[in-house]
Motif scaffolding. Structure first.
Motif, PDB file in Angstrom:
ATOM      1  N   PHE A  65     -25.536  21.711   5.474  1.00  0.00           N
ATOM      2  CA  PHE A  65     -25.685  21.136   6.811  1.00  0.00           C
ATOM      3  C   PHE A  65     -26.255  22.213   7.743  1.00  0.00           C
ATOM      4  O   PHE A  65     -25.899  23.376   7.667  1.00  0.00           O
ATOM      5  CB  PHE A  65     -24.302  20.679   7.298  1.00  0.00           C
ATOM      6  CG  PHE A  65     -24.262  20.195   8.716  1.00  0.00           C
ATOM      7  CD1 PHE A  65     -24.567  18.881   9.028  1.00  0.00           C
ATOM      8  CD2 PHE A  65     -23.915  21.054   9.759  1.00  0.00           C
ATOM      9  CE1 PHE A  65     -24.517  18.426  10.344  1.00  0.00           C
ATOM     10  CE2 PHE A  65     -23.851  20.597  11.062  1.00  0.00           C
ATOM     11  CZ  PHE A  65     -24.159  19.291  11.354  1.00  0.00           C
ATOM     12  N   GLY A  66     -27.182  21.783   8.639  1.00  0.00           N
ATOM     13  CA  GLY A  66     -27.712  22.710   9.626  1.00  0.00           C
ATOM     14  C   GLY A  66     -29.203  22.948   9.455  1.00  0.00           C
ATOM     15  O   GLY A  66     -29.912  22.174   8.792  1.00  0.00           O
ATOM     16  N   GLU A  67     -29.662  24.035  10.039  1.00  0.00           N
ATOM     17  CA  GLU A  67     -31.096  24.336   9.969  1.00  0.00           C
ATOM     18  C   GLU A  67     -31.492  24.747   8.556  1.00  0.00           C
ATOM     19  O   GLU A  67     -30.749  25.461   7.873  1.00  0.00           O
ATOM     20  CB  GLU A  67     -31.448  25.450  10.960  1.00  0.00           C
ATOM     21  CG  GLU A  67     -31.357  25.017  12.418  1.00  0.00           C
ATOM     22  CD  GLU A  67     -31.860  26.104  13.359  1.00  0.00           C
ATOM     23  OE1 GLU A  67     -32.197  27.202  12.867  1.00  0.00           O
ATOM     24  OE2 GLU A  67     -31.912  25.849  14.575  1.00  0.00           O
ATOM     25  N   THR A  76     -38.979  24.673   9.647  1.00  0.00           N
ATOM     26  CA  THR A  76     -37.545  24.681   9.949  1.00  0.00           C
ATOM     27  C   THR A  76     -37.167  23.379  10.644  1.00  0.00           C
ATOM     28  O   THR A  76     -37.802  22.969  11.621  1.00  0.00           O
ATOM     29  CB  THR A  76     -37.175  25.868  10.846  1.00  0.00           C
ATOM     30  OG1 THR A  76     -37.527  27.075  10.170  1.00  0.00           O
ATOM     31  CG2 THR A  76     -35.684  25.870  11.167  1.00  0.00           C
ATOM     32  N   SER A  77     -36.134  22.762  10.124  1.00  0.00           N
ATOM     33  CA  SER A  77     -35.674  21.494  10.713  1.00  0.00           C
ATOM     34  C   SER A  77     -34.146  21.405  10.582  1.00  0.00           C
ATOM     35  O   SER A  77     -33.520  22.159   9.832  1.00  0.00           O
ATOM     36  CB  SER A  77     -36.330  20.304  10.024  1.00  0.00           C
ATOM     37  OG  SER A  77     -35.969  20.268   8.655  1.00  0.00           O
ATOM     38  N   PHE A  78     -33.581  20.505  11.325  1.00  0.00           N
ATOM     39  CA  PHE A  78     -32.135  20.320  11.285  1.00  0.00           C
ATOM     40  C   PHE A  78     -31.768  19.308  10.198  1.00  0.00           C
ATOM     41  O   PHE A  78     -32.271  18.181  10.199  1.00  0.00           O
ATOM     42  CB  PHE A  78     -31.611  19.846  12.642  1.00  0.00           C
ATOM     43  CG  PHE A  78     -30.126  19.626  12.667  1.00  0.00           C
ATOM     44  CD1 PHE A  78     -29.247  20.696  12.729  1.00  0.00           C
ATOM     45  CD2 PHE A  78     -29.602  18.333  12.597  1.00  0.00           C
ATOM     46  CE1 PHE A  78     -27.880  20.483  12.751  1.00  0.00           C
ATOM     47  CE2 PHE A  78     -28.235  18.121  12.614  1.00  0.00           C
ATOM     48  CZ  PHE A  78     -27.367  19.202  12.689  1.00  0.00           C
ATOM     49  N   HIS A  79     -30.893  19.740   9.284  1.00  0.00           N
ATOM     50  CA  HIS A  79     -30.429  18.857   8.211  1.00  0.00           C
ATOM     51  C   HIS A  79     -29.070  18.296   8.629  1.00  0.00           C
ATOM     52  O   HIS A  79     -28.093  19.035   8.786  1.00  0.00           O
ATOM     53  CB  HIS A  79     -30.308  19.644   6.893  1.00  0.00           C
ATOM     54  CG  HIS A  79     -30.035  18.784   5.702  1.00  0.00           C
ATOM     55  ND1 HIS A  79     -29.154  19.146   4.713  1.00  0.00           N
ATOM     56  CD2 HIS A  79     -30.546  17.569   5.322  1.00  0.00           C
ATOM     57  CE1 HIS A  79     -29.120  18.213   3.787  1.00  0.00           C
ATOM     58  NE2 HIS A  79     -29.965  17.245   4.135  1.00  0.00           N
ATOM     59  N   SER A  80     -28.997  17.000   8.792  1.00  0.00           N
ATOM     60  CA  SER A  80     -27.813  16.360   9.400  1.00  0.00           C
ATOM     61  C   SER A  80     -26.671  16.079   8.431  1.00  0.00           C
ATOM     62  O   SER A  80     -25.685  15.456   8.804  1.00  0.00           O
ATOM     63  CB  SER A  80     -28.225  15.050  10.079  1.00  0.00           C
ATOM     64  OG  SER A  80     -28.830  14.191   9.120  1.00  0.00           O
ATOM     65  N   GLY A  81     -26.800  16.523   7.190  1.00  0.00           N
ATOM     66  CA  GLY A  81     -25.732  16.277   6.227  1.00  0.00           C
ATOM     67  C   GLY A  81     -25.764  17.267   5.090  1.00  0.00           C
ATOM     68  O   GLY A  81     -26.339  18.353   5.196  1.00  0.00           O
ATOM     69  N   LEU A  82     -25.095  16.903   3.998  1.00  0.00           N
ATOM     70  CA  LEU A  82     -25.113  17.697   2.769  1.00  0.00           C
ATOM     71  C   LEU A  82     -25.883  16.938   1.705  1.00  0.00           C
ATOM     72  O   LEU A  82     -25.805  15.705   1.635  1.00  0.00           O
ATOM     73  CB  LEU A  82     -23.681  17.928   2.243  1.00  0.00           C
ATOM     74  CG  LEU A  82     -22.770  18.914   2.965  1.00  0.00           C
ATOM     75  CD1 LEU A  82     -21.422  18.928   2.267  1.00  0.00           C
ATOM     76  CD2 LEU A  82     -23.386  20.303   2.964  1.00  0.00           C
ATOM     77  N   ASP A  83     -26.615  17.678   0.866  1.00  0.00           N
ATOM     78  CA  ASP A  83     -27.243  17.071  -0.312  1.00  0.00           C
ATOM     79  C   ASP A  83     -26.442  17.494  -1.546  1.00  0.00           C
ATOM     80  O   ASP A  83     -26.143  18.679  -1.741  1.00  0.00           O
ATOM     81  CB  ASP A  83     -28.692  17.543  -0.454  1.00  0.00           C
ATOM     82  CG  ASP A  83     -29.590  16.913   0.600  1.00  0.00           C
ATOM     83  OD1 ASP A  83     -29.159  15.924   1.221  1.00  0.00           O
ATOM     84  OD2 ASP A  83     -30.701  17.432   0.801  1.00  0.00           O
ATOM     85  N   ILE A  84     -26.065  16.503  -2.361  1.00  0.00           N
ATOM     86  CA  ILE A  84     -25.292  16.749  -3.586  1.00  0.00           C
ATOM     87  C   ILE A  84     -26.113  16.242  -4.751  1.00  0.00           C
ATOM     88  O   ILE A  84     -26.443  15.046  -4.831  1.00  0.00           O
ATOM     89  CB  ILE A  84     -23.924  16.032  -3.532  1.00  0.00           C
ATOM     90  CG1 ILE A  84     -23.120  16.538  -2.331  1.00  0.00           C
ATOM     91  CG2 ILE A  84     -23.157  16.231  -4.825  1.00  0.00           C
ATOM     92  CD1 ILE A  84     -21.849  15.751  -2.060  1.00  0.00           C
ATOM     93  N   ALA A  85     -26.482  17.136  -5.658  1.00  0.00           N
ATOM     94  CA  ALA A  85     -27.347  16.777  -6.787  1.00  0.00           C
ATOM     95  C   ALA A  85     -26.518  16.506  -8.026  1.00  0.00           C
ATOM     96  O   ALA A  85     -25.555  17.224  -8.332  1.00  0.00           O
ATOM     97  CB  ALA A  85     -28.334  17.910  -7.052  1.00  0.00           C
ATOM     98  N   HIS A 101     -22.902  14.148  14.723  1.00  0.00           N
ATOM     99  CA  HIS A 101     -22.905  14.750  13.387  1.00  0.00           C
ATOM    100  C   HIS A 101     -21.990  15.973  13.351  1.00  0.00           C
ATOM    101  O   HIS A 101     -21.992  16.788  14.273  1.00  0.00           O
ATOM    102  CB  HIS A 101     -24.330  15.188  13.006  1.00  0.00           C
ATOM    103  CG  HIS A 101     -25.218  14.059  12.621  1.00  0.00           C
ATOM    104  ND1 HIS A 101     -26.125  13.472  13.496  1.00  0.00           N
ATOM    105  CD2 HIS A 101     -25.354  13.386  11.444  1.00  0.00           C
ATOM    106  CE1 HIS A 101     -26.768  12.510  12.885  1.00  0.00           C
ATOM    107  NE2 HIS A 101     -26.331  12.430  11.630  1.00  0.00           N
ATOM    108  N   VAL A 102     -21.198  16.073  12.272  1.00  0.00           N
ATOM    109  CA  VAL A 102     -20.386  17.277  12.028  1.00  0.00           C
ATOM    110  C   VAL A 102     -20.664  17.732  10.600  1.00  0.00           C
ATOM    111  O   VAL A 102     -21.125  16.958   9.759  1.00  0.00           O
ATOM    112  CB  VAL A 102     -18.874  17.011  12.229  1.00  0.00           C
ATOM    113  CG1 VAL A 102     -18.557  16.704  13.671  1.00  0.00           C
ATOM    114  CG2 VAL A 102     -18.386  15.892  11.310  1.00  0.00           C
ATOM    115  N   ASP A 103     -20.396  19.006  10.349  1.00  0.00           N
ATOM    116  CA  ASP A 103     -20.620  19.574   9.023  1.00  0.00           C
ATOM    117  C   ASP A 103     -19.652  18.938   8.020  1.00  0.00           C
ATOM    118  O   ASP A 103     -18.433  19.068   8.172  1.00  0.00           O
ATOM    119  CB  ASP A 103     -20.418  21.087   9.081  1.00  0.00           C
ATOM    120  CG  ASP A 103     -20.786  21.769   7.763  1.00  0.00           C
ATOM    121  OD1 ASP A 103     -21.139  21.058   6.805  1.00  0.00           O
ATOM    122  OD2 ASP A 103     -20.701  23.014   7.706  1.00  0.00           O
TER     123      ASP A 103
END
Length: 327
Positions: free
Chosen positions: A207-209, A218-227, A311-313
């Motif tokens: 989460f985050g930049e 550079t961009s803000f990632h609003s969540g988590l990616d789970i592979a 949005h929160v981490d």
């Protein structure tokens, strides 16, 4: 021998007794004083009377003696029975004292276990991820009755039980408050997204930049990616109501769940979606399968957490139980 009493002496104070064996034999004469005869007769009667009275008295005394022996035997038997009953009562009291002591020991042990459990419960972190709470639990510090030797007196046992009786209501009330706090906490936690939302996987993007995988900017990632592999089961992170089941150009197949207490969660890039809007889900229910729909470079779950619509981490939430174990 022929006995004849025919003559009286001129002296009226005597009797003359003549004895002859036959008519040709000479007569033998005896003189007996009347007073002596009367005295002998009276003495004989007196002796017979005394013997009769004595026999009667002896018979009565013998009966009384036998009656006394029977009374003594009855008293001895009754006394033995009383002693036996008293012995049995003493044994019963000893058993009761042992039982009371054992119960006191068990209660004392339960108090110690309750206090240890309550201390452990007090150490449990009841704070939600990224939140603080003024709520707590606790109770009075109770002075436990010290262990005594098994040979406790009845007074010691009574005193011990009296102390335990005073302590137990306080301890139980405090313990119940702690348990109520835990139950309330668990109920509240059911609606907080604190589980890993996939059956397996690794976090491929935080989460985050970050550097955008498509543009490199550079961009803000609003969540988590789970592979993880395609079709990996995706779980509802908390109890709630399915709010959205739709397709999106960026998110691809997405599901949004409203958890009703300030939280919402979003699950994107799904391969399959197994719920409908309005469905009630519980924490851990399977809601779909991992995929790569929408703006995606590969199979993964894009997972977002909203608190009060912001949005929160998600990371502190999905690792919440791991943090509890570490604490």
């Amino acid at each position: 021998m022929k006995k004849q009493v025919h003559k009286k002496t001129s002296n009226s104070q005597y009797w003359t007794i003549l004895l002859s064996s036959d008519t040709r034999s000479s007569m033998k004469q005896f003189r007996i004083r009347k007073k002596l005869f009367y005295a002998a007769g009276g003495l004989t009667i007196a002796i017979i009377s005394m013997l009769f009275i004595g026999g009667f008295l002896i018979y009565g005394l013998q009966e009384e003696r036998e009656s006394l022996h029977q009374d003594i035997s009855d008293i001895e038997h009754e006394t033995e029975e009383k002693i036996t009953r008293k012995d049995e009562q003493i044994e019963d009291l000893n058993r009761e004292n042992e039982q009371v002591y054992e119960e006191a020991h068990q209660v004392r042990k339960a108090i110690e276990e309750f206090q240890l459990l309550e201390e452990n419960l007090e150490d449990v972190n009841l704070e939600l991820p990224s939140e603080t709470s003024d709520e707590g639990s606790g109770g009075p510090s109770l002075e436990l009755v010290s262990d005594k030797a098994s040979a406790m007196t009845e007074k010691d046992i009574r005193d011990d039980l009296h102390v335990l009786q005073e302590q137990l209501p306080i301890l139980i009330e405090s313990f119940e408050e702690t348990v109520d706090a835990i139950i309330s906490y668990e109920e509240k936690m059911q609606a907080v997204p604190t589980i890993f939302p996939a059956a397996e996987g690794r976090i491929s993007s935080q989460f985050g930049e970050r550097s955008d995988p498509f543009t490199g900017q550079t961009s803000f990632h609003s969540g988590l990616d789970i592979a993880a592999p395609r079709g990996t089961e995706i779980y509802a992170a908390a109890d709630g109501i399915v709010e959205t089941v739709s397709k999106h150009s960026g998110y691809g197949n997405k599901i949004i769940i409203d958890h009703g207490n300030q939280y919402e969660t979003l699950y994107a890039h799904l391969h399959t979606m197994d719920v409908e809007p309005g469905d009630k889900v519980e924490k851990g229910d399977v809601i779909g399968g991992m995929g790569t729909t929408g703006r995606s470079t590969g199979v993964h779950l894009h997972y977002e957490v909203f608190q009060h619509d912001a949005h929160v981490d998600p990371y502190p939430y999905i690792t919440f139980h791991e943090q509890e174990e570490e604490n």
